[in-house]
Design a protein around this motif. Structure first.
Motif, PDB file in Angstrom:
ATOM      1  N   VAL A   1      23.315 -29.983  43.071  1.00 26.17           N
ATOM      2  CA  VAL A   1      23.358 -29.004  41.984  1.00 26.17           C
ATOM      3  C   VAL A   1      24.371 -29.429  40.929  1.00 26.17           C
ATOM      4  CG1 VAL A   1      24.000 -26.631  41.379  1.00 26.17           C
ATOM      5  CG2 VAL A   1      22.551 -27.064  43.372  1.00 26.17           C
ATOM      6  N   ALA A   2      25.560 -29.866  41.379  1.00 23.99           N
ATOM      7  CA  ALA A   2      26.606 -30.258  40.433  1.00 23.99           C
ATOM      8  C   ALA A   2      26.185 -31.457  39.590  1.00 23.99           C
ATOM      9  CB  ALA A   2      27.894 -30.568  41.198  1.00 23.99           C
ATOM     10  N   VAL A   3      25.691 -32.486  40.252  1.00 23.92           N
ATOM     11  CA  VAL A   3      25.320 -33.727  39.563  1.00 23.92           C
ATOM     12  C   VAL A   3      24.202 -33.483  38.552  1.00 23.92           C
ATOM     13  CG1 VAL A   3      24.157 -35.944  39.940  1.00 23.92           C
ATOM     14  CG2 VAL A   3      26.131 -35.313  41.346  1.00 23.92           C
ATOM     15  N   THR A   4      23.221 -32.687  38.938  1.00 20.60           N
ATOM     16  CA  THR A   4      22.033 -32.524  38.092  1.00 20.60           C
ATOM     17  C   THR A   4      22.219 -31.500  36.977  1.00 20.60           C
ATOM     18  OG1 THR A   4      21.097 -30.951  39.693  1.00 20.60           O
ATOM     19  CG2 THR A   4      20.433 -33.275  39.881  1.00 20.60           C
ATOM     20  N   ARG A   5      23.438 -30.990  36.783  1.00 20.20           N
ATOM     21  CA  ARG A   5      23.705 -30.215  35.554  1.00 20.20           C
ATOM     22  C   ARG A   5      23.827 -31.163  34.370  1.00 20.20           C
ATOM     23  NH1 ARG A   5      21.163 -26.873  36.889  1.00 20.20           N
ATOM     24  NH2 ARG A   5      20.822 -28.206  38.699  1.00 20.20           N
ATOM     25  N   ALA A   6      24.019 -32.454  34.651  1.00 19.59           N
ATOM     26  CA  ALA A   6      24.371 -33.424  33.609  1.00 19.59           C
ATOM     27  C   ALA A   6      23.146 -34.054  32.960  1.00 19.59           C
ATOM     28  CB  ALA A   6      25.255 -34.513  34.201  1.00 19.59           C
ATOM     29  N   GLU A   7      23.227 -34.240  31.661  1.00 20.64           N
ATOM     30  CA  GLU A   7      22.199 -34.957  30.914  1.00 20.64           C
ATOM     31  C   GLU A   7      22.553 -36.445  30.784  1.00 20.64           C
ATOM     32  OE1 GLU A   7      21.813 -32.990  27.161  1.00 20.64           O
ATOM     33  OE2 GLU A   7      21.533 -31.018  28.078  1.00 20.64           O
ATOM     34  N   GLN A   8      23.765 -36.738  30.330  1.00 13.25           N
ATOM     35  CA  GLN A   8      24.126 -38.124  29.996  1.00 13.25           C
ATOM     36  C   GLN A   8      25.118 -38.759  30.961  1.00 13.25           C
ATOM     37  OE1 GLN A   8      21.409 -37.838  27.391  1.00 13.25           O
ATOM     38  NE2 GLN A   8      22.548 -39.743  27.392  1.00 13.25           N
ATOM     39  N   SER A   9      26.072 -37.980  31.469  1.00 11.46           N
ATOM     40  CA  SER A   9      27.071 -38.597  32.353  1.00 11.46           C
ATOM     41  C   SER A   9      27.569 -37.628  33.400  1.00 11.46           C
ATOM     42  CB  SER A   9      28.267 -39.129  31.540  1.00 11.46           C
ATOM     43  OG  SER A   9      29.097 -38.056  31.123  1.00 11.46           O
ATOM     44  N   VAL A  10      27.940 -38.195  34.546  1.00 13.22           N
ATOM     45  CA  VAL A  10      28.624 -37.474  35.628  1.00 13.22           C
ATOM     46  C   VAL A  10      29.891 -38.246  35.947  1.00 13.22           C
ATOM     47  CG1 VAL A  10      28.567 -36.840  38.065  1.00 13.22           C
ATOM     48  CG2 VAL A  10      26.550 -36.505  36.661  1.00 13.22           C
TER      49      VAL A  10
END
Length: 378
Positions: A335-344
């Protein structure tokens, strides 16, 4: 015989909610449709988007799961199970009623006749049985179609209600992502406990095997860059049967991919990219309180260009040593990682064996560049 029931297992950023809104927009305006979901935030999101995009369709009803159970099962049909009794409210706080028989009124209602949330789905199922299936037959007359968003949040006796709906004549369209199963309707329910959280995937596959359900996987993400999608996929064992995520995000910026950020550089990173700062719980990462971090569970449904994560000890071991996560911590990290569009990015000082690069503030990058230039001239 083809099933009327469909589940779309959709990756993060695939437009799950948009799919429901589009289907409602394409429906006959006279078709009565019920849209169900668990969280109040998702109810509001669905309501707002349907009002904006399908405002001329006046036969669409959005309801929370608990309101659905009370309004269509318990309140109108309670006398079939308990004569001369009425529902006088909703008890959200009661503990499970251990040692109280299933037949007893006090298992399901407190002294004010408020129905207990912890046993709501069970009493709804009992009422349907006592009424000879009348609640489900009424639903068949009232609605032409039912959508359930974030269906992975259901558990316990809710799955028995879902089984009733799947056996009805109403076409049932369910959308969700079991990889994001970090919330459930009743975490303390023992019924169907083997199918709680991510393990609801096993329940769905069993329904498909019994030909009660057709499962389709939507693997395209329009949010996450390929590097982020690859990281998200790597969190789960390949034997779970999830299709690989395909990134449709080909946007290129000056900060794309997966990074590490030293603790001393966090504030500079926040100034540079204004990331969504995430942590597992309030108790973790208290040193970041002044930067207004968000708990991962609250971030579901959000999307941001950049995300910065305060890792738990288990996530640290994953990054440094490649130690796999158990399913539940993996779901939270997904869930945390896939909030991101360009970078994590992860806040990590000692990278160990991690291959992701450390980010450096602009001034340090300038100094390093000057040092390399000086070295080459020498």
């Amino acid at each position: 015989m083809a099933s009327n029931n469909h589940l779309t297992l959709a990756v993060a950023g695939s437009g799950k909610t948009k799919g429901i809104v589009d289907a409602c927009a394409a429906a006959d305006p006279h078709e009565p449709i019920l849209v169900l979901t668990y969280t109040s935030a998702n109810q509001q999101e669905l309501g707002n988007r349907l009002a904006t995009d399908v405002g001329n369709h006046h036969n669409i009803e959005v309801s929370g799961w608990f309101s659905f159970l009370i309004g269509h099962f318990v309140r109108p049909y309670l006398p079939f199970a308990y004569s001369n009794k009425r529902v006088r409210g909703f008890d959200f706080k009661s503990e499970p009623q251990q040692g109280v028989a299933n037949e007893e009124w006090r298992r399901y209602f407190n002294k004010q006749s408020e129905v207990r949330k912890v046993h709501l789905a069970q009493i709804a199922h009992r009422v349907n049985e006592a009424a000879g299936g009348a609640p489900v037959r009424r639903l068949e007359r009232v609605y032409d179609r039912i959508f359930i968003d974030e269906v992975q949040d259901l558990c316990g006796w809710d799955l028995e209600i879902l089984r009733l709906l799947m056996a009805s004549q109403i076409p049932l369209e369910m959308v969700g992502d079991v990889r994001q199963a970090i919330l459930v309707t009743n975490s303390r329910e023992r019924k169907n406990k083997q199918f709680k959280f991510m393990k609801i995937w096993d329940w769905f596959k069993a329904q498909e095997k019994a030909k009660r359900l057709t499962i389709n996987q939507e693997s395209n993400t329009y949010r996450c860059r390929p590097e982020i999608a690859q990281l998200a996929d790597s969190l789960f064992a390949t034997g779970r049967g999830f299709d690989p995520t395909v990134s449709k995000n080909d946007t290129v910026t000056d900060h794309d991919g997966v990074f590490l950020v030293k603790s001393s550089d966090v504030e500079a990173y926040v100034r540079e990219y204004s990331p969504l700062l995430l942590r597992r719980t309030v108790a973790s990462g208290r040193k970041l309180d002044h930067l207004a971090p968000m708990n991962i569970g609250v971030s579901k449904g959000l999307g941001r260009k950049h995300v910065l994560i305060h890792p738990t000890n288990d996530v640290m071991k994953l990054l440094r040593q490649g130690t796999p996560l158990d399913e539940q911590p993996a779901a939270y990290l997904y869930v945390a990682v896939t909030r991101a569009e360009q970078s994590v990015a992860f806040i990590v000082d000692d990278p160990g064996g991690c291959q992701h690069p450390h980010w450096a503030p602009p001034q340090r990058r300038t100094r390093l560049s000057d040092q390399r230039t000086t070295s080459s001239l020498a």
